[in-house]
Write a protein that holds these residues in place. Structure first.
Motif, PDB file in Angstrom:
ATOM      1  N   ASN A   1     -13.003   7.773  22.301  1.00  0.00           N
ATOM      2  CA  ASN A   1     -11.663   7.507  21.803  1.00  0.00           C
ATOM      3  C   ASN A   1     -10.728   8.565  22.356  1.00  0.00           C
ATOM      4  N   LEU A   2      -9.914   8.179  23.306  1.00  0.00           N
ATOM      5  CA  LEU A   2      -8.998   9.111  23.946  1.00  0.00           C
ATOM      6  C   LEU A   2      -7.976   9.640  22.956  1.00  0.00           C
ATOM      7  N   GLU A   3      -7.663  10.917  23.083  1.00  0.00           N
ATOM      8  CA  GLU A   3      -6.561  11.502  22.321  1.00  0.00           C
ATOM      9  C   GLU A   3      -5.256  10.936  22.868  1.00  0.00           C
ATOM     10  N   ASN A   4      -4.211  10.978  22.067  1.00  0.00           N
ATOM     11  CA  ASN A   4      -2.901  10.546  22.559  1.00  0.00           C
ATOM     12  C   ASN A   4      -2.508  11.385  23.764  1.00  0.00           C
ATOM     13  N   ILE A   5      -1.872  10.767  24.708  1.00  0.00           N
ATOM     14  CA  ILE A   5      -1.401  11.456  25.905  1.00  0.00           C
ATOM     15  C   ILE A   5       0.091  11.694  25.744  1.00  0.00           C
ATOM     16  N   ASP A   6       0.524  12.907  25.958  1.00  0.00           N
ATOM     17  CA  ASP A   6       1.936  13.260  25.878  1.00  0.00           C
ATOM     18  C   ASP A   6       2.562  12.984  27.249  1.00  0.00           C
ATOM     19  N   PHE A   7       3.100  11.787  27.409  1.00  0.00           N
ATOM     20  CA  PHE A   7       3.652  11.384  28.698  1.00  0.00           C
ATOM     21  C   PHE A   7       4.922  12.150  29.048  1.00  0.00           C
ATOM     22  N   VAL A   8       5.638  12.655  28.052  1.00  0.00           N
ATOM     23  CA  VAL A   8       6.831  13.462  28.324  1.00  0.00           C
ATOM     24  C   VAL A   8       6.414  14.766  29.002  1.00  0.00           C
ATOM     25  N   SER A   9       5.416  15.459  28.440  1.00  0.00           N
ATOM     26  CA  SER A   9       4.931  16.710  29.047  1.00  0.00           C
ATOM     27  C   SER A   9       4.333  16.451  30.418  1.00  0.00           C
ATOM     28  N   LEU A  10       3.598  15.366  30.544  1.00  0.00           N
ATOM     29  CA  LEU A  10       2.999  15.019  31.829  1.00  0.00           C
ATOM     30  C   LEU A  10       4.090  14.818  32.877  1.00  0.00           C
ATOM     31  N   TYR A  11       5.163  14.128  32.499  1.00  0.00           N
ATOM     32  CA  TYR A  11       6.279  13.889  33.414  1.00  0.00           C
ATOM     33  C   TYR A  11       6.964  15.205  33.788  1.00  0.00           C
ATOM     34  N   ARG A  12       7.257  16.032  32.791  1.00  0.00           N
ATOM     35  CA  ARG A  12       7.920  17.312  33.059  1.00  0.00           C
ATOM     36  C   ARG A  12       7.070  18.202  33.952  1.00  0.00           C
ATOM     37  N   ASN A  13       5.768  18.248  33.705  1.00  0.00           N
ATOM     38  CA  ASN A  13       4.877  19.067  34.535  1.00  0.00           C
ATOM     39  C   ASN A  13       4.872  18.583  35.985  1.00  0.00           C
ATOM     40  N   GLU A  14       4.898  17.280  36.165  1.00  0.00           N
ATOM     41  CA  GLU A  14       4.901  16.736  37.529  1.00  0.00           C
ATOM     42  C   GLU A  14       6.218  17.046  38.240  1.00  0.00           C
ATOM     43  N   ILE A  15       7.334  16.955  37.539  1.00  0.00           N
ATOM     44  CA  ILE A  15       8.635  17.286  38.136  1.00  0.00           C
ATOM     45  C   ILE A  15       8.663  18.764  38.523  1.00  0.00           C
ATOM     46  N   THR A  16       8.150  19.634  37.655  1.00  0.00           N
ATOM     47  CA  THR A  16       8.095  21.068  37.945  1.00  0.00           C
ATOM     48  C   THR A  16       7.197  21.341  39.145  1.00  0.00           C
ATOM     49  N   ARG A  17       6.037  20.675  39.187  1.00  0.00           N
ATOM     50  CA  ARG A  17       5.106  20.861  40.302  1.00  0.00           C
ATOM     51  C   ARG A  17       5.744  20.435  41.618  1.00  0.00           C
ATOM     52  N   ARG A  18       6.449  19.315  41.605  1.00  0.00           N
ATOM     53  CA  ARG A  18       7.108  18.841  42.832  1.00  0.00           C
ATOM     54  C   ARG A  18       8.212  19.795  43.274  1.00  0.00           C
ATOM     55  N   ALA A  19       8.975  20.305  42.326  1.00  0.00           N
ATOM     56  CA  ALA A  19      10.049  21.248  42.661  1.00  0.00           C
ATOM     57  C   ALA A  19       9.469  22.518  43.269  1.00  0.00           C
ATOM     58  N   GLN A  20       8.378  23.009  42.711  1.00  0.00           N
ATOM     59  CA  GLN A  20       7.733  24.210  43.242  1.00  0.00           C
ATOM     60  C   GLN A  20       7.155  23.955  44.626  1.00  0.00           C
ATOM     61  N   ALA A  21       6.592  22.770  44.834  1.00  0.00           N
ATOM     62  CA  ALA A  21       6.043  22.424  46.146  1.00  0.00           C
ATOM     63  C   ALA A  21       7.158  22.337  47.193  1.00  0.00           C
ATOM     64  N   GLN A  22       8.300  21.777  46.796  1.00  0.00           N
ATOM     65  CA  GLN A  22       9.428  21.687  47.728  1.00  0.00           C
ATOM     66  C   GLN A  22       9.984  23.067  48.032  1.00  0.00           C
ATOM     67  N   ALA A  23      10.058  23.930  47.019  1.00  0.00           N
ATOM     68  CA  ALA A  23      10.563  25.300  47.230  1.00  0.00           C
ATOM     69  C   ALA A  23       9.613  26.081  48.139  1.00  0.00           C
ATOM     70  N   ALA A  24       8.325  25.893  47.991  1.00  0.00           N
ATOM     71  CA  ALA A  24       7.349  26.594  48.823  1.00  0.00           C
ATOM     72  C   ALA A  24       7.377  26.079  50.265  1.00  0.00           C
ATOM     73  N   ALA A  25       7.675  24.797  50.435  1.00  0.00           N
ATOM     74  CA  ALA A  25       7.703  24.191  51.762  1.00  0.00           C
ATOM     75  C   ALA A  25       9.028  24.411  52.480  1.00  0.00           C
ATOM     76  N   ALA A  26      10.075  24.769  51.733  1.00  0.00           N
ATOM     77  CA  ALA A  26      11.388  24.967  52.332  1.00  0.00           C
ATOM     78  C   ALA A  26      11.378  26.218  53.217  1.00  0.00           C
ATOM     79  N   PRO A  27      11.940  26.095  54.418  1.00  0.00           N
ATOM     80  CA  PRO A  27      11.972  27.277  55.308  1.00  0.00           C
ATOM     81  C   PRO A  27      12.932  28.339  54.762  1.00  0.00           C
ATOM     82  N   THR A  28      12.524  29.583  54.871  1.00  0.00           N
ATOM     83  CA  THR A  28      13.378  30.687  54.439  1.00  0.00           C
ATOM     84  C   THR A  28      14.124  31.212  55.629  1.00  0.00           C
ATOM     85  N   ASN A  29      15.349  31.588  55.443  1.00  0.00           N
ATOM     86  CA  ASN A  29      16.193  32.102  56.542  1.00  0.00           C
ATOM     87  C   ASN A  29      16.179  33.596  56.577  1.00  0.00           C
TER      88      ASN A  29
END
Length: 179
Positions: free
Chosen positions: A151-179
């Motif tokens: 019996n799966l516990e409830n999944i907090d889709f709001v936290s899951l969404y926020r974590n994914e947005i944060t992860r993507r932002a960090q990945a884009q910041a890491a991939a962005a070239p620094t001047n």
């Protein structure tokens, strides 16, 4: 008994009518209709039985959740899928007892959601609607596979969404070239 209209118009509507200007439109509430649900892909492996082992005690369960959404050709329709990857291992052990992969999808007709809010709506509200059915499938399949129902516990889709947005932002910041 006489029919009477006991409704009182909203103050904004009364003032607007008195001034001869149209009343401001109330924002329309979002509407969602589930048009269909289906299992796109599913596998269950009873690894313990294949290797002739028995389970002692409570297993360690690891559940990974993935979400995906895409627009369909029909106007206002979207397909949202929840992908689960579940593994169970004996406590302290490395060998899996069972493994389950499930890709469960729903087709939704959605109206009155602004474009700026559509992405979170698809990846939060739609999976919430699918989750009870997904939970039931996992429970039934794990039971039918020779284990107590999972019996799966409830999944907090709001936290899951926020974590994914944060992860993507960090990945884009890491991939962005620094001047």
């Amino acid at each position: 008994m006489a029919d009477t209209d006991d409704t009182v118009p909203a103050p904004d509507a009364t003032a607007a009518a008195a001034e001869g200007t149209p009343a401001p439109e109330q924002p329309k509430m979002p509407q969602m209709q589930v048009l269909g649900q289906f299992i796109r892909d599913m596998s269950f492996e009873n690894v313990a039985a294949q290797k002739g082992k028995t389970m002692d005690g409570q297993p360690d369960i690891n559940v990974q959740v993935g979400l995906d959404a895409r627009k369909r050709q029909q106007d206002g329709q979207f397909e949202v899928s929840v992908k689960l990857n579940i593994t169970a291992k004996a406590k302290g052990g490395e060998e899996p007892i069972f493994a389950m992969e499930l890709d469960y999808a729903g087709i939704f007709a959605i109206q009155n959601v602004p474009d700026a809010q559509m992405h979170p709506y698809l990846l939060i509200e739609c999976p919430r609607m699918l989750f009870p059915f997904l939970r039931r499938i996992v429970s039934d399949v794990s039971r039918d596979g020779g284990f107590p129902p999972l019996n799966l516990e409830n999944i907090d889709f709001v936290s899951l969404y926020r974590n994914e947005i944060t992860r993507r932002a960090q990945a884009q910041a890491a991939a962005a070239p620094t001047n």
